[in-house]
Each structure stands twice: as C-alpha cells, then as structure tokens.
Design a protein around this motif. Structure first.
Motif, short mmCIF file in Angstrom:
data_model
loop_
_atom_site.label_atom_id
_atom_site.label_comp_id
_atom_site.label_asym_id
_atom_site.label_seq_id
_atom_site.Cartn_x
_atom_site.Cartn_y
_atom_site.Cartn_z
N ARG A 31 0.84 -1.20 0.00
CA ARG A 31 0.00 0.00 0.00
C ARG A 31 0.88 1.25 0.00
O ARG A 31 1.97 1.26 0.57
N ASP A 166 0.32 -3.21 10.53
CA ASP A 166 -0.81 -3.72 9.76
C ASP A 166 -0.76 -3.20 8.32
O ASP A 166 -1.04 -3.93 7.37
N TRP A 167 -0.39 -1.94 8.16
CA TRP A 167 -0.26 -1.36 6.81
C TRP A 167 0.82 -2.09 6.02
O TRP A 167 0.66 -2.35 4.82
N ASP A 170 -0.16 -5.66 4.18
CA ASP A 170 -1.06 -5.80 3.03
C ASP A 170 -0.21 -5.70 1.77
O ASP A 170 0.40 -4.65 1.53
N GLU A 171 -0.18 -6.76 0.98
CA GLU A 171 0.70 -6.74 -0.19
C GLU A 171 0.16 -7.61 -1.30
O GLU A 171 -0.61 -8.55 -1.07
N ASP A 183 -3.90 -10.26 2.66
CA ASP A 183 -4.58 -9.21 3.43
C ASP A 183 -4.57 -9.62 4.90
O ASP A 183 -5.27 -10.56 5.30
N ASP A 184 -3.78 -8.93 5.71
CA ASP A 184 -3.65 -9.26 7.13
C ASP A 184 -4.22 -8.14 7.98
O ASP A 184 -4.10 -6.96 7.63
N GLN A 185 -4.82 -8.53 9.10
CA GLN A 185 -5.23 -7.57 10.12
C GLN A 185 -4.55 -7.98 11.41
O GLN A 185 -4.74 -9.09 11.89
N ARG A 195 -5.51 -13.57 8.83
CA ARG A 195 -4.98 -13.60 7.48
C ARG A 195 -6.05 -14.04 6.49
O ARG A 195 -6.85 -14.93 6.79
#
Length: 497
Positions: A31, A166-167, A170-171, A183-185, A195
C-alpha cells in the motif's frame, strides 16, 4: 526509505506464503504511504495530545485556573472568540431559515457558541484555560493525572506501531507461478493476526490493469491494480497500491515469459515423444507436507494430519485435533458429574451395591457411546487431494454421508482465511471456488491452512500443465491422421529411404 520498505515487504511476503519447490518471489507491491498517513490520524493525534499534555503539566503547566494574577478584561483572544461567535451566529441564522432539516446542525452550532461565550466570560474575569508557571504548579510530573496521561500516551504509541505494522502486511505478491493478495489484520504481530489470501495462477491471468484515477494519485504515484482471471469471480483488486504501473508490467512480463516457455517446452517434448519416440516419464506431484504426528500407540485415537499415500500422492486432511478434544468435553463433563453424583448419592442414601454398580455401568456406557460418537464424527470429516481432484466428505457416525468432488481443472481460486484466535492456534479455513453452480469447497478448521493452499496450488499447476499437454497431444494426433490420409490419397509424396 524506499529500499528499506521494499526489503520489509519482501521479508513479510516470504513469511506470508509457502512457496513450491521451484517457486520464487519476483516482486511485491504494498500500500502507498498515503494510506498509512490516513490510518495514523487518530493514534498519532492521540499520541501528540496526551504526550503533549503530560509534558506540559510536568514542566509546570495548568488548566482552567483562576487567581494567578492575570488582570480581568477583554484582551485580543477574547475579541477573536467574539468574532468567531458572530460568524457562527450568522451561519446558525442561515440554517434556521432553511427549516427543520438543519435542526441537528443548529444544535451543534448552538453548543459551540455557548462554549465560546463561557470561555469569553471566564477569561474576562481573570481566568485562563492554559497557564504555565513552574513555581505555582509544582510536583505534577508523577501525580495521578500525569500517570493516566502517560498510560494513554503509551497506548497511543502502541496503536501507532500496530497500525504501521498492519499497513506493512497488506501486499500483492508476484511469484513465477501465481499472483497472491495477502490481506492481514494485526493486533499483536506474529501472535494475534487474521490472514486472508487470494491468488490467481499465472496461466489463468487474462489481463492486468493499473489505474491512477485522479491527478493527486497520479502525482503521488499510487492507484489500483486489477488482475483479471480467466476464471469466473477470480479477479484480484488491490487498491491504493504503490507503483501500480511497475507491478502491472512485472505481472504481464512474467505471464508472457511463462506462456512462451511452456509452449517451447511442450513443442520440444511432443516432437521428442511422437516423432523420435523418446517418451518422457510423467512425474507425480510430491505429497511432502508438514503434518501433525502423535506417538505411534496413539494413532488409533488421533491419526496423523494429514495422512499421505506415497503411492498415489493422495493427501487426506482432517480438522485440527483441538476440535476432537472440543467434542470430547461433553462426555468428560458427563463422566465427572456422574462420578460426583454417584459418590454423593452413595454417601447420603447408602444404596445397595447392586444399585451403585448399575448406576456406574449406565454412566460409563453413556460416556463411552458419546465419546465414540464424537471420535467417529471427527474421523469422518475428510478433505482429500489427489493429483486429479478434490474430495470433501462429511459423514455422520454410522449414518448419512455428504460427498463432493471436483476436478482440479475446475478450480477457479484458492484462498485461506484465519481469525485472530485460529491463527494463534494454527488452524483456519481453505476456500476453493470452482466453475459451475456447485459452490465453493470449504476445508474448515484445517491445520496450517497456508501449507494446504500451497499444496493444492502445486497439484493444480501440475494438473493444468498436464491437461494442456493432453490437448497438444490430441492436436498432434489429429495432424498425424491427416498426414496419413494425405499419404493414402497420394496428395503428398511419400518419403524415400
């Protein structure tokens, strides 16, 4: 900064996916930093606010004070507040003219005007909202108010770290076999994470578009990447991507290179096979995968997960062993309560040994039947992968069975999902979407879901390449028949020896 960020993205990508034997990561897109700045507004503001207040009080600052020697009167700040009140009053009147739809806005404006009026009055009688004097405000550095502010500052700092982590997680990952959206939180890094992964095989990539929708996005260098799949509902959309055009070029370049390499390899193999009789031995996918094992004498209770058939390369998964123990909680609660009831009943009622024996027999019979039911129910939930198909079996103990199958050629997409708790305990769901109206296959509560995704991916890639080889074989066979027909009709000269 750019090199450090790229290194961190590649490092996280390597830990986020399980690579096949010959698979390697080629490029990672994360991101844009503008997304991070937007997410940091609240925690960073809280950090500066609470930290600033704590520092202000520690150095001798006070809030809402009177009697500090300030002369009453109407100073510049009060006049400034008065101008603001006048402007807000005009806005309030304009909203009043518009009628009922502006009622809530008028209430908010009225409250702001009232607060500003109170501030003007308070300051006009010599009060101050902020006043700094180390001689008056002594010993505030570690009083209970500052301790609370310091704790809030600490929490805000932790929030800044978690949001940043967290940012970073996301890849969009490009390998030499597939495109993966990870997409991970994150709550606690490496411990409490949720995940979700989505992927497209390079053979299925139909098109890749990269767009910067506005001038601002174009100037800042971020936009949206859309990877279109030949499969239905298989597209990947990665918004606010950093350097989207570069990632688009990387993906399409790898797709073209893979298609060319596969075509050249297939043509060489077909010529060697059908023309020169050098038939290559077909290789089977490797069933090698991490598995949960127990002591050999416990295998009858908890089988290896997964179970692997080396001869057929078939892999059979079951739900995580925790769910066997969860199912056995009820029988053991029954056994415990039943034992207590028997002991208390024997002590108070003094029944005959026959009644005690019958009660014990009944309690044990219910326990063993219930436990056997739960154990059999656990063993009968099977998720099977073979070199040609997926099989999902749900069977009740000694009863009905629900069996679904799908060929690997029908697989559209493979993704994994974990919650915070399931990621911590090492299990999750693997969702396999297929063509047609049969719905998705969901391998629920399966151990190490990323390993399962990687293994299904490996089998799927091998199956699709073999399927393409079969199509080429059919085409070459048709050409051979056509050539033989031409020879029979003397349409071409027969080769001379």
């Amino acid at each position: 900064m750019s090199n450090w960020l790229r290194f961190q993205l590649e490092l996280d990508a390597a830990s986020a996916i399980d690579l096949d034997t010959n698979e390697q990561i080629l490029h990672v897109a994360g991101r844009h930093i503008i997304v991070l700045l937007g997410r940091l507004v609240v925690p960073l503001f809280s950090l500066l606010l609470f930290g600033g207040f704590a520092l202000y009080r520690a150095t001798g600052g006070g809030f809402v004070v009177t009697g500090v020697g300030v002369q009453p009167g109407f100073d510049f700040v009060n006049w400034l507040f008065a101008v603001v009140i006048a402007a807000l009053s005009l806005i309030w009147v304009a909203l009043l003219v518009r009628g009922k739809p502006t009622r809530q806005a008028r209430i908010v404006l009225g409250m702001i005007i009232a607060v500003l009026a109170l501030l003007i009055y308070f300051r006009s009688i010599g009060g101050r909202i902020f006043y700094h004097d180390p001689q008056i405000f002594v010993g505030q550095a570690f009083d209970w108010i500052n301790l609370v502010l310091l704790v809030l500052t600490l929490f805000s700092g932790v929030g800044v770290f978690f949001v940043s982590y967290d940012w970073l997680n996301d890849e969009l990952i490009l390998t030499n076999q597939r495109v993966i959206f990870d997409d991970d939180q994150v709550i606690i890094p490496r411990l409490l994470e949720r995940r979700q992964q989505q992927q497209i095989f390079l053979e299925d990539v139909q098109d890749v578009s990269a767009t910067t929708e506005t001038y601002a996005k174009h100037l800042l260098g971020y936009g949206t990447i859309r990877v279109k799949s030949a499969r239905i509902n298989g597209d990947i959309v990665f918004a606010s991507a950093r350097e989207p055009m570069l990632m688009q070029q990387k993906i399409m370049g790898q797709v073209r290179a893979l298609r060319k390499a596969m075509s050249d390899e297939n043509y060489v193999r077909l010529v060697a096979d059908h023309i020169y009789g050098q038939k290559a031995q077909a290789s089977k996918p490797s069933p090698d995968i991490r598995k949960t094992t127990v002591w050999r004498w416990l295998n009858w209770l908890i089988p290896n997960n997964p179970e692997i058939d080396e001869q057929t390369s078939m892999i059979t998964w079951r739900p995580h062993w925790l769910f066997l123990f969860k199912g056995l909680i009820g029988p053991f609660v029954w056994l415990t309560l039943g034992s207590l009831a028997l002991v208390i009943g024997a002590a108070l009622l003094l029944p005959s040994p026959l009644l005690i024996g019958l009660g014990t027999l009944f309690m044990l019979l219910v326990f063993f039947l219930w436990a056997a039911w739960e154990w059999e129910d656990y063993r009968n939930d099977l998720y099977i992968l073979t070199p040609e198909k997926l099989i999902d079996i749900e069977k009740k103990p000694f009863g009905p069975e629900d069996r679904r199958e799908a060929g690997l050629g029908a697989v559209n997409n493979i993704s994994s999902q974990t919650s915070y708790i399931s990621n911590l305990l090492g299990y999750g769901d693997v969702v396999v979407t297929t063509a047609g109206g049969g719905g998705a296959f969901t391998f629920e509560r399966i151990p190490r879901p990323r390993d399962v995704v990687a293994k299904i991916t490996e089998y799927n890639v091998r199956f699709k390449r073999a399927d393409k080889n079969r199509s080429l074989n059919d085409m070459l066979g048709l050409l051979r028949h056509y050539h033989d027909a031409q020879l029979e009709r003397d349409e071409i000269n027969r080769p001379t020896l």
